[in-house]
Design a protein around this motif. Structure first.
Motif, mmCIF file in Angstrom:
data_model
loop_
_atom_site.group_PDB
_atom_site.id
_atom_site.type_symbol
_atom_site.label_atom_id
_atom_site.label_comp_id
_atom_site.label_asym_id
_atom_site.label_seq_id
_atom_site.Cartn_x
_atom_site.Cartn_y
_atom_site.Cartn_z
ATOM 1 N N PHE A 315 0.820 -1.213 0.000
ATOM 2 C CA PHE A 315 0.000 0.000 0.000
ATOM 3 C C PHE A 315 0.854 1.263 0.000
ATOM 4 C CE2 PHE A 315 -2.710 3.213 2.158
ATOM 5 C CZ PHE A 315 -3.807 3.181 1.299
ATOM 6 N N THR A 316 2.134 1.148 0.316
ATOM 7 C CA THR A 316 2.993 2.320 0.479
ATOM 8 C C THR A 316 3.784 2.643 -0.778
ATOM 9 O OG1 THR A 316 3.199 1.845 2.841
ATOM 10 C CG2 THR A 316 4.828 3.338 1.882
ATOM 11 N N VAL A 317 4.422 1.642 -1.363
ATOM 12 C CA VAL A 317 5.201 1.871 -2.571
ATOM 13 C C VAL A 317 4.578 1.105 -3.728
ATOM 14 C CG1 VAL A 317 7.288 2.105 -1.184
ATOM 15 C CG2 VAL A 317 6.825 -0.067 -2.330
ATOM 16 N N SER A 318 4.967 1.500 -4.932
ATOM 17 C CA SER A 318 4.422 0.871 -6.130
ATOM 18 C C SER A 318 5.262 -0.340 -6.520
ATOM 19 C CB SER A 318 4.383 1.884 -7.283
ATOM 20 O OG SER A 318 4.098 1.245 -8.497
ATOM 21 N N THR A 319 4.676 -1.531 -6.386
ATOM 22 C CA THR A 319 5.375 -2.738 -6.830
ATOM 23 C C THR A 319 5.601 -2.684 -8.338
ATOM 24 O OG1 THR A 319 4.342 -3.992 -5.039
ATOM 25 C CG2 THR A 319 5.293 -5.262 -6.847
ATOM 26 N N ARG A 320 4.637 -2.148 -9.060
ATOM 27 C CA ARG A 320 4.774 -2.029 -10.517
ATOM 28 C C ARG A 320 5.980 -1.168 -10.890
ATOM 29 N NH1 ARG A 320 1.166 -2.752 -14.531
ATOM 30 N NH2 ARG A 320 -0.570 -2.873 -13.051
ATOM 31 N N ALA A 321 6.203 -0.066 -10.140
ATOM 32 C CA ALA A 321 7.316 0.834 -10.453
ATOM 33 C C ALA A 321 8.663 0.152 -10.247
ATOM 34 C CB ALA A 321 7.228 2.095 -9.604
ATOM 35 N N ILE A 322 8.755 -0.766 -9.285
ATOM 36 C CA ILE A 322 10.006 -1.494 -9.080
ATOM 37 C C ILE A 322 10.386 -2.255 -10.344
ATOM 38 C CG2 ILE A 322 11.080 -3.388 -7.770
ATOM 39 C CD1 ILE A 322 9.372 -2.491 -5.378
ATOM 40 N N VAL A 323 9.366 -2.813 -11.008
ATOM 41 C CA VAL A 323 9.617 -3.561 -12.246
ATOM 42 C C VAL A 323 9.844 -2.610 -13.412
ATOM 43 C CG1 VAL A 323 8.677 -5.253 -13.865
ATOM 44 C CG2 VAL A 323 8.252 -5.508 -11.412
ATOM 45 N N SER A 324 8.919 -1.666 -13.598
ATOM 46 C CA SER A 324 8.959 -0.830 -14.802
ATOM 47 C C SER A 324 10.028 0.260 -14.766
ATOM 48 C CB SER A 324 7.594 -0.186 -15.031
ATOM 49 O OG SER A 324 7.239 0.667 -13.951
ATOM 50 N N ALA A 325 10.298 0.818 -13.581
ATOM 51 C CA ALA A 325 11.231 1.937 -13.493
ATOM 52 C C ALA A 325 12.639 1.523 -13.093
ATOM 53 C CB ALA A 325 10.714 2.980 -12.498
ATOM 54 N N LEU A 326 12.811 0.270 -12.616
ATOM 55 C CA LEU A 326 14.148 -0.192 -12.238
ATOM 56 C C LEU A 326 14.540 -1.454 -13.004
ATOM 57 C CD1 LEU A 326 16.730 -0.178 -10.587
ATOM 58 C CD2 LEU A 326 15.481 -1.287 -8.710
ATOM 59 N N TYR A 327 13.869 -2.556 -12.738
ATOM 60 C CA TYR A 327 14.307 -3.841 -13.292
ATOM 61 C C TYR A 327 14.186 -3.912 -14.805
ATOM 62 C CZ TYR A 327 15.537 -6.103 -8.954
ATOM 63 O OH TYR A 327 16.187 -6.440 -7.799
ATOM 64 N N ALA A 328 13.236 -3.195 -15.382
ATOM 65 C CA ALA A 328 13.108 -3.204 -16.834
ATOM 66 C C ALA A 328 14.316 -2.576 -17.516
ATOM 67 C CB ALA A 328 11.838 -2.461 -17.252
ATOM 68 N N HIS A 329 15.087 -1.774 -16.766
ATOM 69 C CA HIS A 329 16.263 -1.099 -17.327
ATOM 70 C C HIS A 329 17.573 -1.823 -17.026
ATOM 71 C CE1 HIS A 329 13.960 2.443 -18.498
ATOM 72 N NE2 HIS A 329 13.424 2.485 -17.286
ATOM 73 N N LEU A 330 17.558 -2.765 -16.083
ATOM 74 C CA LEU A 330 18.805 -3.406 -15.679
ATOM 75 C C LEU A 330 19.305 -4.375 -16.745
ATOM 76 C CD1 LEU A 330 18.176 -4.216 -11.895
ATOM 77 C CD2 LEU A 330 19.517 -2.346 -12.863
ATOM 78 N N PRO A 331 20.604 -4.367 -17.001
ATOM 79 C CA PRO A 331 21.179 -5.364 -17.905
ATOM 80 C C PRO A 331 21.336 -6.697 -17.175
ATOM 81 C CG PRO A 331 22.919 -3.994 -16.999
ATOM 82 C CD PRO A 331 21.623 -3.455 -16.452
ATOM 83 N N ALA A 332 21.826 -7.698 -17.867
ATOM 84 C CA ALA A 332 22.039 -9.017 -17.251
ATOM 85 C C ALA A 332 23.294 -8.965 -16.391
ATOM 86 C CB ALA A 332 22.150 -10.087 -18.328
#
Length: 493
Positions: A315-332
């Motif tokens: 309820f506090t932070v966006s779980t979606r943002a963790i994926v879309s704004a961080l992990y979607a940009h990380l390389p292998a």
């Protein structure tokens, strides 16, 4: 035509002005309801500035912190009126929850040195309205593995809620840099440095790590551990500053607060000033911009591996943002995302929202992904047994492993605040260890009765505050902390 357009624009501007004034009037009126502001909402301790933090040492910070707590004791605790000298007030020195009566006040910064050989250092960054208490279990385990554990009380925290009314996120980041300098001083060159950030502290850990890619004067971490990280937060925080505008008039000072509540938690604020939400929003905005900029420049390959532990329902932070704004940009680069699913075997099942039931499938992109994905979930909808479902980076094959754990039948999900606390935590634990007494067991309360009788909302009591899978979380962190094997003769390298 031009005259007509000009008239329409004037009318639109007038309408917007009327709407704005009306909304501010409603906000000013609404802010007057509820609890009055107390001394801990009004007295603002003077913290070190960002420049002073950047020019100071750990010893300087501890000295200033001691002075800060002394002033709070003089200006708040010793000046409490008789009606505030009650057992449920943490600022009353006769209360069982008063932090000053405990063997160690976990609101304050601390360092844990290992008993054996020094194998590295780790910096701990707590969350918003929180204190260094929140990561003490993980800090102890790091220390047992030979790491010097340094946990700072971020500016504005641990004292009085009013401390967050006059703070900037840049102050928190400067405090992070100071703590990393101390960690590096203790280990010297050659040993690993880890960052562990919880909630808002997770955003600070990521911001520091990205800044270190641009500034050779900053030591780069070798591993980043994020727990419920604040990569993105709710849209309301974007307008939190506007909601506080009526507070410029003394009569509407309460408009500067999102909530004004009794302070019965010894190591966390219950009251929440608007500036706290605004600064977190500004931090996450700056962080998302920096992540995107480094990704477009192809520089995230230089970043240390990131492992994140996150409840699917938060309820506090966006779980979606963790994926879309961080992990979607990380390389292998060896990064991993660990998600704790809702309990699909709970007796609350029919009451769970459809959004809760489908959240997992909606936030994760399909494989293959550049990062390892781990989901902790029920073995089946009819089973309380919990399994680990893993998809390695670059593959689409899922491997399932039985963990020998089970979801408590009366728990329908974890929460934002639950992850860093074992169920034995004396304050937040579902089954608290009573060998350590903090005057209250918030996680073990089973509230049954009539509404309106308690001084706190039912929401705060129902929220899961400890993690039945903490042992799993800790084990995953410890995978990288095993002592280095002894080299055999002739095996030097």
């Amino acid at each position: 035509m031009r005259v007509w357009v000009a008239r329409m624009l004037k009318r639109a501007a007038a309408v917007l002005a009327i709407v704005a004034v009306t909304l501010l009037g409603i906000r000013a009126y609404d802010s007057q309801r509820g609890q009055p502001l107390e001394s801990w909402h009004k007295y603002v301790p003077e913290e070190l500035t960002a420049d002073e933090l950047d020019g100071g040492s750990w010893a300087d910070y501890l000295k200033a912190e001691t002075s800060l707590f002394d002033r709070v004791r003089e200006e708040v605790t010793r000046k409490l009126p008789p009606e505030d000298r009650i057992p449920v007030n943490r600022y009353f020195d006769g209360s069982p929850i008063h932090p000053g009566r405990f063997p160690q006040d976990w609101n304050r910064s601390y360092a844990l040195d290992p008993q054996g050989p020094l194998r590295g250092a780790v910096v701990f960054l707590h969350g918003l309205t929180d204190s260094p208490y929140s990561l003490r279990h993980i800090a102890r385990r790091y220390s047992e593995h030979g790491f010097a554990s340094i946990a700072i009380r971020l500016p504005g925290h641990g004292t009085v809620p009013a401390g967050l009314t006059d703070i900037d996120w840049e102050d928190w980041l400067a405090a992070t840099r100071l703590t990393v300098r101390e960690a590096q001083r203790r280990i010297g060159p050659g040993l690993p440095l880890h960052l562990v950030g919880f909630s808002n502290g997770g955003a600070l850990a990521m911001m520091y790590a990205l800044d270190a890619l641009d500034d050779d004067r900053l030591v780069r971490p070798d591993r980043i551990v994020l727990i419920s990280p604040m990569i993105g937060i709710t849209a309301f925080a974007r307008f939190a500053g506007l909601a506080g505008l009526p507070a410029i008039f003394p009569a509407f000072a309460k408009a500067a607060w999102l909530s004004v509540l009794p302070e019965f938690n010894p190591f966390k604020y219950n009251s929440f000033p608007i500036n706290g939400a605004r600064q977190s929003h500004l931090l996450t905005e700056a962080l998302q911009r920096k992540i995107a900029a480094h990704a477009s420049e192809g520089r995230l390959g230089e970043l240390a591996p990131v492992i994140t532990f996150q409840s699917v329902m938060d309820f506090t932070v966006s779980t979606r943002a963790i994926v879309s704004a961080l992990y979607a940009h990380l390389p292998a680069n060896g990064s991993e995302l660990v998600l704790f699913d809702v309990n699909r075997n709970t007796k609350f099942g029919p009451l769970l929202s459809s959004a809760s039931d489908t959240m997992l499938t909606r936030i994760l992109p399909g494989p293959p992904r550049a990062f390892r994905t781990t989901i902790i979930t029920n073995a089946s909808p009819d089973s309380a047994d919990v399994v680990e479902r893993v998809v390695e980076a670059g593959t689409d094959a899922e491997v399932t492993r039985d963990l020998g754990l089970s979801y408590p039948i009366d728990v329908y999900s974890l929460s934002h605040v639950a992850l860093p606390f074992p169920t034995s935590d004396p304050l937040y634990g579902l089954h608290p260890d009573l060998s350590e007494d903090f005057g209250i067991n918030l996680g073990a309360l089973a509230a049954r009765g009539e509404r309106g009788a308690l001084i706190v909302s039912m929401d705060s009591l129902l929220r899961m505050s400890s993690n039945p899978f903490f042992g799993y979380l800790m084990g995953r962190i410890e995978e990288k902390l095993a002592p280095a094997p002894q080299l055999k003769a002739g095996d030097g390298r």
